[in-house]
Design a protein around this motif. Structure first.
Motif, PDB file in Angstrom:
ATOM      1  N   LEU A 198       0.815  -1.202   0.000  1.00  0.00           N
ATOM      2  CA  LEU A 198       0.000   0.000   0.000  1.00  0.00           C
ATOM      3  C   LEU A 198       0.855   1.261   0.000  1.00  0.00           C
ATOM      4  O   LEU A 198       0.335   2.370   0.079  1.00  0.00           O
ATOM      5  CB  LEU A 198      -0.931   0.006   1.223  1.00  0.00           C
ATOM      6  N   ARG A 199       2.173   1.104  -0.109  1.00  0.00           N
ATOM      7  CA  ARG A 199       3.064   2.268  -0.141  1.00  0.00           C
ATOM      8  C   ARG A 199       2.749   3.135  -1.350  1.00  0.00           C
ATOM      9  O   ARG A 199       2.547   2.615  -2.470  1.00  0.00           O
ATOM     10  CB  ARG A 199       4.528   1.835  -0.219  1.00  0.00           C
ATOM     11  N   PRO A 200       2.717   4.440  -1.187  1.00  0.00           N
ATOM     12  CA  PRO A 200       2.457   5.338  -2.324  1.00  0.00           C
ATOM     13  C   PRO A 200       3.543   5.205  -3.394  1.00  0.00           C
ATOM     14  O   PRO A 200       4.721   4.984  -3.087  1.00  0.00           O
ATOM     15  CB  PRO A 200       2.479   6.734  -1.682  1.00  0.00           C
ATOM     16  N   ASP A 201       3.142   5.356  -4.644  1.00  0.00           N
ATOM     17  CA  ASP A 201       4.099   5.257  -5.753  1.00  0.00           C
ATOM     18  C   ASP A 201       5.218   6.289  -5.635  1.00  0.00           C
ATOM     19  O   ASP A 201       6.381   5.997  -5.939  1.00  0.00           O
ATOM     20  CB  ASP A 201       3.368   5.438  -7.087  1.00  0.00           C
ATOM     21  N   ASP A 202       4.883   7.497  -5.185  1.00  0.00           N
ATOM     22  CA  ASP A 202       5.899   8.540  -5.046  1.00  0.00           C
ATOM     23  C   ASP A 202       6.964   8.141  -4.025  1.00  0.00           C
ATOM     24  O   ASP A 202       8.159   8.420  -4.217  1.00  0.00           O
ATOM     25  CB  ASP A 202       5.255   9.867  -4.622  1.00  0.00           C
ATOM     26  N   GLU A 203       6.540   7.484  -2.965  1.00  0.00           N
ATOM     27  CA  GLU A 203       7.482   7.050  -1.931  1.00  0.00           C
ATOM     28  C   GLU A 203       8.408   5.969  -2.469  1.00  0.00           C
ATOM     29  O   GLU A 203       9.613   5.953  -2.173  1.00  0.00           O
ATOM     30  CB  GLU A 203       6.698   6.535  -0.719  1.00  0.00           C
ATOM     31  N   ILE A 204       7.847   5.063  -3.257  1.00  0.00           N
ATOM     32  CA  ILE A 204       8.669   4.010  -3.870  1.00  0.00           C
ATOM     33  C   ILE A 204       9.677   4.624  -4.830  1.00  0.00           C
ATOM     34  O   ILE A 204      10.863   4.265  -4.837  1.00  0.00           O
ATOM     35  CB  ILE A 204       7.778   2.993  -4.601  1.00  0.00           C
ATOM     36  N   ARG A 205       9.223   5.584  -5.642  1.00  0.00           N
ATOM     37  CA  ARG A 205      10.113   6.220  -6.608  1.00  0.00           C
ATOM     38  C   ARG A 205      11.272   6.920  -5.916  1.00  0.00           C
ATOM     39  O   ARG A 205      12.435   6.795  -6.340  1.00  0.00           O
ATOM     40  CB  ARG A 205       9.337   7.229  -7.465  1.00  0.00           C
ATOM     41  N   ASP A 206      10.976   7.644  -4.844  1.00  0.00           N
ATOM     42  CA  ASP A 206      12.025   8.350  -4.114  1.00  0.00           C
ATOM     43  C   ASP A 206      13.071   7.376  -3.581  1.00  0.00           C
ATOM     44  O   ASP A 206      14.277   7.666  -3.606  1.00  0.00           O
ATOM     45  CB  ASP A 206      11.423   9.147  -2.951  1.00  0.00           C
ATOM     46  N   GLU A 207      12.628   6.207  -3.128  1.00  0.00           N
ATOM     47  CA  GLU A 207      13.573   5.234  -2.586  1.00  0.00           C
ATOM     48  C   GLU A 207      14.437   4.633  -3.692  1.00  0.00           C
ATOM     49  O   GLU A 207      15.630   4.390  -3.487  1.00  0.00           O
ATOM     50  CB  GLU A 207      12.841   4.126  -1.832  1.00  0.00           C
ATOM     51  N   VAL A 208      13.854   4.387  -4.857  1.00  0.00           N
ATOM     52  CA  VAL A 208      14.641   3.872  -5.974  1.00  0.00           C
ATOM     53  C   VAL A 208      15.745   4.864  -6.348  1.00  0.00           C
ATOM     54  O   VAL A 208      16.906   4.486  -6.533  1.00  0.00           O
ATOM     55  CB  VAL A 208      13.744   3.597  -7.207  1.00  0.00           C
ATOM     56  N   VAL A 209      15.390   6.131  -6.434  1.00  0.00           N
ATOM     57  CA  VAL A 209      16.364   7.157  -6.809  1.00  0.00           C
ATOM     58  C   VAL A 209      17.450   7.282  -5.739  1.00  0.00           C
ATOM     59  O   VAL A 209      18.654   7.252  -6.049  1.00  0.00           O
ATOM     60  CB  VAL A 209      15.668   8.517  -7.029  1.00  0.00           C
ATOM     61  N   ASP A 210      17.033   7.421  -4.484  1.00  0.00           N
ATOM     62  CA  ASP A 210      17.993   7.666  -3.407  1.00  0.00           C
ATOM     63  C   ASP A 210      18.867   6.452  -3.099  1.00  0.00           C
ATOM     64  O   ASP A 210      20.090   6.565  -2.980  1.00  0.00           O
ATOM     65  CB  ASP A 210      17.251   8.092  -2.133  1.00  0.00           C
ATOM     66  N   GLU A 211      18.234   5.285  -2.940  1.00  0.00           N
ATOM     67  CA  GLU A 211      18.960   4.107  -2.479  1.00  0.00           C
ATOM     68  C   GLU A 211      19.674   3.357  -3.593  1.00  0.00           C
ATOM     69  O   GLU A 211      20.788   2.852  -3.394  1.00  0.00           O
ATOM     70  CB  GLU A 211      17.995   3.147  -1.759  1.00  0.00           C
ATOM     71  N   VAL A 212      19.045   3.268  -4.760  1.00  0.00           N
ATOM     72  CA  VAL A 212      19.627   2.486  -5.848  1.00  0.00           C
ATOM     73  C   VAL A 212      20.548   3.330  -6.724  1.00  0.00           C
ATOM     74  O   VAL A 212      21.729   3.014  -6.899  1.00  0.00           O
ATOM     75  CB  VAL A 212      18.516   1.841  -6.708  1.00  0.00           C
ATOM     76  N   LEU A 213      20.012   4.403  -7.276  1.00  0.00           N
ATOM     77  CA  LEU A 213      20.805   5.189  -8.233  1.00  0.00           C
ATOM     78  C   LEU A 213      21.917   5.980  -7.562  1.00  0.00           C
ATOM     79  O   LEU A 213      23.083   5.920  -7.978  1.00  0.00           O
ATOM     80  CB  LEU A 213      19.890   6.132  -9.012  1.00  0.00           C
ATOM     81  N   VAL A 214      21.572   6.726  -6.504  1.00  0.00           N
ATOM     82  CA  VAL A 214      22.547   7.630  -5.891  1.00  0.00           C
ATOM     83  C   VAL A 214      23.508   6.896  -4.958  1.00  0.00           C
ATOM     84  O   VAL A 214      24.730   6.964  -5.117  1.00  0.00           O
ATOM     85  CB  VAL A 214      21.822   8.770  -5.143  1.00  0.00           C
ATOM     86  N   ARG A 215      22.977   6.183  -3.984  1.00  0.00           N
ATOM     87  CA  ARG A 215      23.849   5.582  -2.962  1.00  0.00           C
ATOM     88  C   ARG A 215      24.555   4.321  -3.434  1.00  0.00           C
ATOM     89  O   ARG A 215      25.729   4.104  -3.108  1.00  0.00           O
ATOM     90  CB  ARG A 215      23.029   5.274  -1.709  1.00  0.00           C
TER      91      ARG A 215
END
Length: 242
Positions: free
Chosen positions: A149-166
């Motif tokens: 039930l996590r919002p799509d925006d929250e999932i997107r932010d985590e993909v960008v921050d945790e996967v792409l950047v970090r």
């Protein structure tokens, strides 16, 4: 990468029974709280078993019919499972009814680990234990589904921050990340094939992700280079052994 812990979704007000809790009290607890099972604990709050509606039904299922009881095989001839069912049919307390050993999970386990345990052991609920293996909560299949039930925006932010950047040390806008109903689409051009594989794999592991659509391209197929290096290394070893 964040993985929600079981402790974040569990119910802390746990309906439970003691070993000596009478049969009818167990039935009342299940009915009053509209639950299908509960843990049985000892004096130290350690979970020693679990009672489910199925355990209670064993008694009803073996009750004599309207024309009297049918002949049954002697207890010694029954299988181990049948003997346990026969014992439950005569149960008077939660301790006699319960299934043991209990299948449990710790509050610090991830939701993914809990879901895997439920699937592998075919159970609908898991008593949750603390560091000292004492009962602190209970988690059900419905609780675990909250992660989707996590919002799509929250999932997107985590993909960008945790996967792409970090993880990959890429600029936030180097890859386009779109999320719709939990389905993540990754679009962009990366330097190496290995980076695209890492991006897709890590994104799949993020809580709430239903699926990943891979639209990533790459300049260098480093997987082929690694294979060639491995072959050359094996050939060199063979030649040195001559």
């Amino acid at each position: 990468m964040r993985h929600d812990k079981v402790g974040s979704v569990m119910t802390t007000d746990v309906v439970h029974a003691a070993y000596s809790t009478p049969f009818k009290e167990v039935a009342r607890l299940l009915a009053d709280h509209r639950i299908s099972g509960l843990p049985v604990i000892d004096d130290d709050d350690k979970v020693i078993g679990v009672v489910s509606e199925t355990d209670l039904m064993a008694r009803q299922a073996t009750a004599p019919g309207p024309y009297g009881a049918k002949d049954r095989a002697p207890l010694g001839r029954l299988t181990r499972s049948a003997r346990r069912q026969a014992a439950k049919a005569r149960a008077r307390t939660a301790g006699d009814l319960m299934s043991d050993p209990p299948v449990t999970v710790h509050a610090e386990n991830t939701i993914v680990e809990a879901a895997r345990t439920m699937a592998e052991r075919s159970v609908e609920r898991l008593p949750v234990l603390d560091e000292e293996d004492r009962l602190v909560g209970i988690v059900t299949r419905r609780d675990l589904l909250q992660v989707f039930l996590r919002p799509d925006d929250e999932i997107r932010d985590e993909v960008v921050d945790e996967v792409l950047v970090r993880a990959l040390w890429l600029p936030p806008r180097s890859v386009a990340v779109a999320v719709a109903e939990g389905v993540v689409t990754l679009t962009g051009h990366m330097e190496r094939k290995a980076e695209t594989e890492i991006a897709v794999s890590m994104t799949r592991q993020i809580d709430g992700v239903v699926d990943v659509i891979d639209r990533l391209t790459y300049r260098l197929d480093d997987a082929r280079i690694r294979e060639e290096q491995a072959l050359h290394g094996a050939a060199d070893d063979w030649l040195r052994g001559l």
